[in-house]
Design a protein around this motif. Structure first.
Motif, PDB file in Angstrom:
ATOM      1  N   LYS A 161      -1.524  29.790  -5.896  1.00 48.21           N
ATOM      2  CA  LYS A 161      -2.577  29.496  -5.248  1.00 48.21           C
ATOM      3  C   LYS A 161      -2.565  28.134  -4.653  1.00 48.21           C
ATOM      4  O   LYS A 161      -3.227  27.963  -3.447  1.00 48.21           O
ATOM      5  CB  LYS A 161      -3.888  30.141  -5.727  1.00 48.21           C
ATOM      6  CG  LYS A 161      -4.062  31.449  -5.850  1.00 48.21           C
ATOM      7  CD  LYS A 161      -5.404  31.928  -6.634  1.00 48.21           C
ATOM      8  CE  LYS A 161      -5.361  33.511  -6.914  1.00 48.21           C
ATOM      9  NZ  LYS A 161      -6.595  33.902  -7.510  1.00 48.21           N
ATOM     10  N   LEU A 162      -2.364  27.210  -5.547  1.00 54.85           N
ATOM     11  CA  LEU A 162      -2.589  25.609  -5.118  1.00 54.85           C
ATOM     12  C   LEU A 162      -1.440  24.983  -5.814  1.00 54.85           C
ATOM     13  O   LEU A 162      -1.344  25.061  -6.792  1.00 54.85           O
ATOM     14  CB  LEU A 162      -4.018  25.290  -5.721  1.00 54.85           C
ATOM     15  CG  LEU A 162      -4.241  23.621  -5.376  1.00 54.85           C
ATOM     16  CD1 LEU A 162      -4.313  23.449  -3.944  1.00 54.85           C
ATOM     17  CD2 LEU A 162      -5.482  23.299  -6.209  1.00 54.85           C
ATOM     18  N   ILE A 163      -0.831  24.254  -5.069  1.00 54.88           N
ATOM     19  CA  ILE A 163       0.270  23.342  -5.286  1.00 54.88           C
ATOM     20  C   ILE A 163      -0.058  22.050  -4.819  1.00 54.88           C
ATOM     21  O   ILE A 163      -0.388  21.907  -3.691  1.00 54.88           O
ATOM     22  CB  ILE A 163       1.559  24.032  -4.571  1.00 54.88           C
ATOM     23  CG1 ILE A 163       1.780  25.392  -5.028  1.00 54.88           C
ATOM     24  CG2 ILE A 163       2.789  22.980  -4.939  1.00 54.88           C
ATOM     25  CD1 ILE A 163       3.200  25.836  -4.382  1.00 54.88           C
ATOM     26  N   GLN A 164       0.081  21.217  -6.107  1.00 49.36           N
ATOM     27  CA  GLN A 164      -0.089  19.763  -5.632  1.00 49.36           C
ATOM     28  C   GLN A 164       0.916  18.946  -6.008  1.00 49.36           C
ATOM     29  O   GLN A 164       1.709  19.245  -7.049  1.00 49.36           O
ATOM     30  CB  GLN A 164      -1.363  19.312  -6.615  1.00 49.36           C
ATOM     31  CG  GLN A 164      -2.678  19.852  -6.341  1.00 49.36           C
ATOM     32  CD  GLN A 164      -4.011  19.187  -7.221  1.00 49.36           C
ATOM     33  OE1 GLN A 164      -3.687  18.585  -7.983  1.00 49.36           O
ATOM     34  NE2 GLN A 164      -4.928  19.861  -7.008  1.00 49.36           N
ATOM     35  N   LEU A 165       1.341  18.092  -4.938  1.00 48.74           N
ATOM     36  CA  LEU A 165       2.556  17.254  -5.065  1.00 48.74           C
ATOM     37  C   LEU A 165       2.142  15.663  -4.984  1.00 48.74           C
ATOM     38  O   LEU A 165       1.298  15.588  -4.036  1.00 48.74           O
ATOM     39  CB  LEU A 165       3.693  17.663  -4.002  1.00 48.74           C
ATOM     40  CG  LEU A 165       4.145  18.827  -4.007  1.00 48.74           C
ATOM     41  CD1 LEU A 165       5.133  19.138  -3.048  1.00 48.74           C
ATOM     42  CD2 LEU A 165       4.714  19.205  -5.343  1.00 48.74           C
TER      43      LEU A 165
END
Length: 221
Positions: A216-220
Motif C-alpha cells: 500500500k505504501l512504498i518509501q524510497l
C-alpha cells in the motif's frame, strides 16, 4: 606267552599358594599364554595364567598355583589383592546372558575400543544430565527422529545437512554469519505477521524475468 609289566609312577597335580613377583602389564591372546614369576616358599616359579582366571594377576597378588603332571606351573585364581582389579579375557571373547544384564557403577564408567565399537538393539534409551560429544566424522541414516531440546549448542567447523523435508518451529531465532551466506532454492517464501527488516551496507537484487514489489505504501530514500 610272557608279558613284561612296566612300573609307572604317575605324579598328580599339586596346589600351592604364592605371591606374584613379576607380571605383564597387558593381556595377551588366549593362544599366547602370559608368563608370570610366582614366589612359592623360597623358590620362584615361571607360571602361566589359566584360561579360567579372569582376574589378571598383578605384582604382589596372592594366587593359587597348580603344578601339573608335566611340571607346568599354572595360576588358577587370584586369592587376595590390595589394589584395583582387572578382568582379562582372551581374544574374540563373548559375554552372553539369556536374560537381563545390568552394569552399575557408583562413580564413572569408561568404554574404550581400539578400532570399532558397534551397538545393535531394538530400542535405545539414553538419559543424561550433561552431554559432551566430540566426533571428527559422523554418518547417520535416520528414517524418523524426534528431538526435544530446551537448549542446544552446536559447534562445527564444517557441516553439511541434506533433508527431503524440514519443518522448524522456533520461538526466537537469530543467525549470525561472519562470512558469506548463500541460500539456493527452487522457490522461497518469507512470511512475517508484523515487520521484516533488512539492514546491509550494499544490497543487490537480481531477477532473470520479473521483480515485483506490492504494498500500500512504498518509501524510497
Amino acid at each position: 606267552m610272557t608279558q613284561t609289566a612296566e612300573f609307572y609312577d604317575a605324579s598328580g597335580a599339586q596346589l600351592a599358594t604364592g605371591r606374584v613377583l613379576d607380571a605383564p602389564e597387558h593381556a595377551a591372546d588366549a593362544g599366547d599364554l602370559r608368563a608370570l614369576r610366582v614366589l612359592c616358599g623360597n623358590r620362584a616359579h615361571a607360571a602361566h595364567t589359566a584360561a579360567s582366571c579372569l582376574l589378571q594377576p598383578q605384582k604382589d597378588d596372592t594366587v593359587l598355583l597348580a603344578c601339573l603332571e608335566d611340571g607346568t606351573q599354572v595360576v588358577l585364581a587370584v586369592l587376595f589383592r590390595a589394589g584395583e582389579a582387572r578382568i582379562s579375557l582372551p581374544a574374540h571373547s563373548t559375554l552372553e546372558c539369556p536374560g537381563r544384564l545390568t552394569l552399575r557403577c557408583a562413580e564413572s564408567l569408561d568404554l574404550q575400543s581400539g578400532r570399532r565399537m558397534h551397538m545393535q538393539t531394538e530400542e535405545l534409551g539414553v538419559t543424561v544430565k550433561n552431554c559432551d560429544v566430540r566426533a571428527l566424522s559422523v554418518k547417520s541414516v535416520v528414517s524418523s527422529i524426534d528431538v526435544c531440546c530446551s537448549t542446544l549448542y552446536s559447534y562445527g567447523k564444517s557441516a553439511l545437512s541434506v533433508f527431503a523435508s524440514l519443518t522448524q518451529c522456533l520461538g526466537t531465532s537469530r543467525r549470525m554469519v561472519e562470512g558469506e551466506d548463500e541460500t539456493r532454492a527452487g522457490s522461497s517464501t518469507l512470511l512475517a505477521e508484523d515487520t521484516v527488516t533488512v539492514m546491509s551496507k550494499n544490497k543487490l537484487t537480481l531477477a532473470e524475468e520479473t521483480a515485483r514489489t506490492d504494498a500500500k505504501l512504498i518509501q524510497l530514500g
